[in-house]
Design an enzyme around this catalytic site. Sequence first.
Site, PDB file in Angstrom:
ATOM      1  N   CYS A 115       0.905  -1.176   0.087  1.00 27.58           N
ATOM      2  CA  CYS A 115       0.138  -0.204   0.014  1.00 27.58           C
ATOM      3  C   CYS A 115       1.029   1.222   0.032  1.00 27.58           C
ATOM      4  CB  CYS A 115      -1.121  -0.016   1.247  1.00 27.58           C
ATOM      5  SG  CYS A 115      -1.713   1.611   1.471  1.00 27.58           S
ATOM      6  N   CYS A 118      -0.577   4.369   2.723  1.00 27.78           N
ATOM      7  CA  CYS A 118      -0.747   4.229   4.083  1.00 27.78           C
ATOM      8  C   CYS A 118       0.157   3.143   4.180  1.00 27.78           C
ATOM      9  CB  CYS A 118      -1.763   4.528   4.637  1.00 27.78           C
ATOM     10  SG  CYS A 118      -3.316   3.857   3.948  1.00 27.78           S
ATOM     11  N   SER A 119      -0.274   2.059   4.891  1.00 32.40           N
ATOM     12  CA  SER A 119       0.094   0.870   5.057  1.00 32.40           C
ATOM     13  C   SER A 119      -1.178  -0.556   4.970  1.00 32.40           C
ATOM     14  CB  SER A 119       0.837   0.545   6.100  1.00 32.40           C
ATOM     15  OG  SER A 119       1.915   1.484   5.891  1.00 32.40           O
ATOM     16  N   CYS A 120      -2.133  -0.172   4.283  1.00 32.28           N
ATOM     17  CA  CYS A 120      -3.295  -0.972   4.480  1.00 32.28           C
ATOM     18  C   CYS A 120      -2.921  -2.457   4.346  1.00 32.28           C
ATOM     19  CB  CYS A 120      -4.371  -0.827   3.129  1.00 32.28           C
ATOM     20  SG  CYS A 120      -4.911   1.048   3.386  1.00 32.28           S
TER      21      CYS A 120
END
Lengths: 211, 220
Positions: A115, A118-120
């Site tokens: 991602c 963000c860091s999904c």
Amino acid sequence: MPDFDAKKVAEIHQHLHSHLPSESALRVKALETLLVDKGLVNPQTINAWVEAYSEEIGPKRGARVVAKAWSDPAFRQRLLDDAPAAIDELGYLGKATAHLKVVENTDAVHNLVVCTLCSCYPFSILGIAPAWYKAAAYRARAVRDPRGVLAEFGVDIAADVEVRVWDSTAELRYLVIPQRPAGTDDMSEAELAGLVTRNSMIGTDRELGRE
Amino acid sequence: MDGIHDLGGKQGYGPIEVGDDDRPFHSEWEGREWGIAQCARAPGITIDWWRHCRELIMPLDYLERPYFDSWAQTDFATYIEAGWMTLAEAAAGKAPAAPDSTDPPQPMSLQQVLQEDRAHAIRFDGEVETAAAFSVGQRVITAQHGHAGHSRLPQYARGRNATIHAYNGAHVFPDLSAQGTEIHQHCYNVVFVAADLWPEAAGSKDQVYLDLWESYLSGA
């Protein structure tokens, strides 16, 4: 209620930059203390969330999904058709997996998930994301230099294998189904699950083997 | 927003520290922040507003501070903006003596939290009246520019040719959800040939897949 005022939030961040303690542990302590003092949060509930994601919810769930997909063709098909419903059969539907998709590695295809915004991450089947997944270097490079990234993980992809990078910036989440290792026909679903690494379900591992 | 968070394709970040173990939390405070984020969302907040507030962290803090630390700072910012706490309280790390809430939450057990995690399987799809503008296999081009607010079209994928790979249904449109308005819009999985994104990928068969909303796209 929020005012959704981005300018105000930018100002708040500047103030927080100057006025919060520098150490992360102290910042989080201050946040928890405030929320508890205000009667907004119960600290025992925080304990329970930590326990849930330390003991119950983690990559072992994803590994079981993969092992079942390897062993049970009907389950594999249900997983491909409607992954949230399929993982719900195992009780694993949860945080961030209501729009789960699975992508299968083959001899000709390797899948890698990132991602960039963000860091999904599919929390309810893989737990808390590893540090590298959340790091700027991985987020920056996975879409641009996937083969270089994979080489750093010790994964060399042959030139004729196509790399598919899934940049999961919307509400869909991706689980990679790695290839079942050869010579495992005699293994039970539980034994197979033991071969599945967390990284293989994100795509930074490819060749699984018998331990 | 053309912010520091939009990292895809940026260069100069060096090698990846690949050697992470399987521990979910590496310090106690990381677990505390995870738990806080699960059980303390300000009323009326949307996930996209929370994400936008994280993007608004000053660039040097965004890059330098640890991941869950940035969550804590985002929580602070959303709580302060929504009036749950003040900057002075955040700086002091303590609240006035009397609790604001007369009905503090009851503790949840592990089993209750596991049930709650199931309840966090939130669906973002819904009905829209208009038909989807694009069909699978159709060539599209992505928007050339973003805007100052929250958006999920990464910079590296703007103004590029791509192909509709799948239709995802109509999903909550993040650009408006970050302003508190939840409207569904057709959302597609879109595939880019790496060679159309990166000069060094010339001749490569590799592909990048993104889930993009209809208003980010136009017919090619």
